[in-house]
Scaffold this motif. Structure first.
Motif, PDB file in Angstrom:
ATOM      1  N   ASP A 289      33.024  35.847 -27.615  1.00 39.02           N
ATOM      2  CA  ASP A 289      32.535  35.071 -26.752  1.00 39.02           C
ATOM      3  C   ASP A 289      31.225  34.168 -27.246  1.00 39.02           C
ATOM      4  OD1 ASP A 289      34.257  35.470 -24.838  1.00 39.02           O
ATOM      5  OD2 ASP A 289      32.701  37.127 -23.819  1.00 39.02           O
ATOM      6  N   LEU A 290      30.864  34.552 -28.291  1.00 39.96           N
ATOM      7  CA  LEU A 290      29.390  34.330 -28.974  1.00 39.96           C
ATOM      8  C   LEU A 290      29.220  32.739 -29.236  1.00 39.96           C
ATOM      9  CD1 LEU A 290      28.402  37.186 -31.445  1.00 39.96           C
ATOM     10  CD2 LEU A 290      27.659  36.745 -29.044  1.00 39.96           C
ATOM     11  N   PRO A 291      30.169  32.002 -29.545  1.00 33.24           N
ATOM     12  CA  PRO A 291      29.701  30.588 -30.017  1.00 33.24           C
ATOM     13  C   PRO A 291      29.899  29.929 -28.810  1.00 33.24           C
ATOM     14  CG  PRO A 291      31.596  31.446 -31.665  1.00 33.24           C
ATOM     15  CD  PRO A 291      31.335  32.488 -30.564  1.00 33.24           C
ATOM     16  N   SER A 292      30.724  30.239 -27.742  1.00 30.12           N
ATOM     17  CA  SER A 292      30.729  29.557 -26.355  1.00 30.12           C
ATOM     18  C   SER A 292      29.526  30.077 -25.291  1.00 30.12           C
ATOM     19  CB  SER A 292      31.982  29.996 -25.514  1.00 30.12           C
ATOM     20  OG  SER A 292      33.197  29.514 -26.154  1.00 30.12           O
ATOM     21  N   ALA A 293      29.172  31.110 -25.601  1.00 26.95           N
ATOM     22  CA  ALA A 293      27.933  31.660 -24.880  1.00 26.95           C
ATOM     23  C   ALA A 293      26.995  30.716 -25.248  1.00 26.95           C
ATOM     24  CB  ALA A 293      27.783  33.157 -25.212  1.00 26.95           C
ATOM     25  N   SER A 294      26.751  30.805 -26.548  1.00 28.14           N
ATOM     26  CA  SER A 294      25.413  29.963 -26.968  1.00 28.14           C
ATOM     27  C   SER A 294      25.539  28.479 -26.655  1.00 28.14           C
ATOM     28  CB  SER A 294      25.535  29.931 -28.641  1.00 28.14           C
ATOM     29  OG  SER A 294      24.584  29.150 -29.347  1.00 28.14           O
ATOM     30  N   THR A 295      26.774  27.724 -26.957  1.00 31.08           N
ATOM     31  CA  THR A 295      26.755  26.300 -26.195  1.00 31.08           C
ATOM     32  C   THR A 295      26.711  26.130 -24.915  1.00 31.08           C
ATOM     33  OG1 THR A 295      28.573  26.005 -27.740  1.00 31.08           O
ATOM     34  CG2 THR A 295      28.508  24.592 -26.132  1.00 31.08           C
ATOM     35  N   LEU A 296      26.937  27.005 -24.011  1.00 31.51           N
ATOM     36  CA  LEU A 296      26.823  27.310 -22.486  1.00 31.51           C
ATOM     37  C   LEU A 296      25.365  27.082 -22.068  1.00 31.51           C
ATOM     38  CD1 LEU A 296      28.562  29.304 -19.758  1.00 31.51           C
ATOM     39  CD2 LEU A 296      26.326  28.978 -19.956  1.00 31.51           C
ATOM     40  N   CYS A 297      24.503  28.031 -23.051  1.00 25.79           N
ATOM     41  CA  CYS A 297      23.245  28.215 -22.680  1.00 25.79           C
ATOM     42  C   CYS A 297      22.543  26.937 -23.209  1.00 25.79           C
ATOM     43  CB  CYS A 297      22.781  29.443 -23.231  1.00 25.79           C
ATOM     44  SG  CYS A 297      23.113  30.894 -22.536  1.00 25.79           S
ATOM     45  N   LEU A 298      22.956  26.390 -24.095  1.00 27.50           N
ATOM     46  CA  LEU A 298      22.261  25.367 -24.831  1.00 27.50           C
ATOM     47  C   LEU A 298      22.471  24.048 -23.874  1.00 27.50           C
ATOM     48  CD1 LEU A 298      22.492  25.836 -28.496  1.00 27.50           C
ATOM     49  CD2 LEU A 298      20.484  25.941 -27.257  1.00 27.50           C
ATOM     50  N   ASP A 299      23.472  23.880 -23.706  1.00 26.83           N
ATOM     51  CA  ASP A 299      23.891  22.588 -22.737  1.00 26.83           C
ATOM     52  C   ASP A 299      23.054  22.858 -21.427  1.00 26.83           C
ATOM     53  OD1 ASP A 299      25.764  21.736 -24.620  1.00 26.83           O
ATOM     54  OD2 ASP A 299      27.592  22.375 -23.555  1.00 26.83           O
ATOM     55  N   ALA A 300      23.283  23.938 -20.751  1.00 28.59           N
ATOM     56  CA  ALA A 300      22.321  23.875 -19.369  1.00 28.59           C
ATOM     57  C   ALA A 300      20.988  23.999 -19.657  1.00 28.59           C
ATOM     58  CB  ALA A 300      22.766  25.391 -18.853  1.00 28.59           C
ATOM     59  N   PHE A 301      20.508  24.491 -20.604  1.00 26.25           N
ATOM     60  CA  PHE A 301      19.112  24.499 -20.908  1.00 26.25           C
ATOM     61  C   PHE A 301      18.576  23.046 -21.257  1.00 26.25           C
ATOM     62  CE2 PHE A 301      15.651  24.276 -24.127  1.00 26.25           C
ATOM     63  CZ  PHE A 301      14.733  24.940 -23.546  1.00 26.25           C
ATOM     64  N   MET A 302      19.512  22.527 -22.155  1.00 30.56           N
ATOM     65  CA  MET A 302      18.880  20.830 -22.395  1.00 30.56           C
ATOM     66  C   MET A 302      18.830  19.972 -21.325  1.00 30.56           C
ATOM     67  SD  MET A 302      18.176  21.092 -25.537  1.00 30.56           S
ATOM     68  CE  MET A 302      17.948  19.389 -26.161  1.00 30.56           C
ATOM     69  N   GLN A 303      19.888  20.217 -20.382  1.00 30.71           N
ATOM     70  CA  GLN A 303      19.935  19.407 -19.242  1.00 30.71           C
ATOM     71  C   GLN A 303      18.864  19.691 -18.223  1.00 30.71           C
ATOM     72  OE1 GLN A 303      23.929  18.710 -17.187  1.00 30.71           O
ATOM     73  NE2 GLN A 303      22.706  19.160 -15.351  1.00 30.71           N
ATOM     74  N   ALA A 304      18.723  21.134 -17.872  1.00 28.59           N
ATOM     75  CA  ALA A 304      17.669  21.340 -16.758  1.00 28.59           C
ATOM     76  C   ALA A 304      16.144  21.586 -17.211  1.00 28.59           C
ATOM     77  CB  ALA A 304      18.199  22.690 -16.062  1.00 28.59           C
ATOM     78  N   VAL A 305      15.806  22.355 -18.472  1.00 26.84           N
ATOM     79  CA  VAL A 305      14.839  22.821 -18.862  1.00 26.84           C
ATOM     80  C   VAL A 305      13.889  21.970 -19.932  1.00 26.84           C
ATOM     81  CG1 VAL A 305      13.444  24.917 -19.685  1.00 26.84           C
ATOM     82  CG2 VAL A 305      15.649  25.143 -18.070  1.00 26.84           C
ATOM     83  N   ALA A 306      14.592  21.681 -20.847  1.00 30.24           N
ATOM     84  CA  ALA A 306      14.269  21.233 -22.128  1.00 30.24           C
ATOM     85  C   ALA A 306      13.237  19.776 -21.783  1.00 30.24           C
ATOM     86  CB  ALA A 306      15.315  20.667 -23.164  1.00 30.24           C
ATOM     87  N   PRO A 307      13.589  19.162 -20.805  1.00 30.25           N
ATOM     88  CA  PRO A 307      12.893  17.713 -20.558  1.00 30.25           C
ATOM     89  C   PRO A 307      11.442  17.879 -20.155  1.00 30.25           C
ATOM     90  CG  PRO A 307      15.146  17.268 -19.448  1.00 30.25           C
ATOM     91  CD  PRO A 307      14.993  18.931 -20.052  1.00 30.25           C
ATOM     92  N   SER A 308      11.321  19.299 -19.823  1.00 27.60           N
ATOM     93  CA  SER A 308       9.976  19.617 -19.284  1.00 27.60           C
ATOM     94  C   SER A 308       8.941  20.309 -20.307  1.00 27.60           C
ATOM     95  CB  SER A 308       9.727  20.373 -17.949  1.00 27.60           C
ATOM     96  OG  SER A 308      10.443  21.653 -18.191  1.00 27.60           O
TER      97      SER A 308
END
Length: 148
Positions: free
Chosen positions: A10-29
């Motif tokens: 699962d590691l590649p998918s888990a990393s991608t999921l977390c990065l996608d969600a983070f970039m959308q919701a958290v990274a802009p701030s």
């Protein structure tokens, strides 16, 4: 839709999921440093290393894909919780949180919530537990939940 433990496959998918969600919701701030810090924490190799320690990482699988992830450290601290952007507001976060809390080994569970996720953690029953802090560019609100 089911909850199970993270596997090495699962590691590649888990990393991608977390990065996608983070970039959308958290990274802009955050600053560039905060984004870089999180990218290192969410890398597949970093997940693999933490799997060797006292971290329980659970994933939600639906339609053959990872749709959410929670990392629970030492049976007492939510280290991260992300739901894939296309799967949010379907109860996945609640299911993951409940599954992790069922494994708690302490009466109080803590989290360092990103500022954009404070309302979600409040819905899970967490309360503010101190002042906003910052570590390596990651800005967070300490929160805690008393378990029955």
């Amino acid at each position: 839709m089911h909850i199970r433990q993270l596997t090495y496959d699962d590691l590649p998918s888990a990393s991608t999921l977390c990065l996608d969600a983070f970039m959308q919701a958290v990274a802009p701030s955050l600053s560039a440093q905060g984004v870089d810090t999180f990218a290192k924490v969410a890398a597949a190799q970093a997940f693999a290393e933490r799997m060797e320690g006292d971290n329980l990482t659970l994933v939600c699988v639906a339609d053959g894909a990872l749709t959410g992830l929670i990392e629970f450290k030492e049976g007492r601290h939510v280290a991260m919780l992300f739901v894939a952007p296309g799967w949010q507001r379907r109860g996945i976060g609640t299911r993951l949180m409940n599954a992790a809390l069922a494994q708690a080994r302490e009466a109080v569970v803590t989290v360092r919530a990103s500022l954009s996720s404070v309302a979600a953690y409040e819905r899970y029953g967490f309360v503010l537990a101190g002042d906003v802090g910052e570590f390596a560019g990651l800005v967070y609100q300490p929160m805690e939940k008393q378990l029955p």
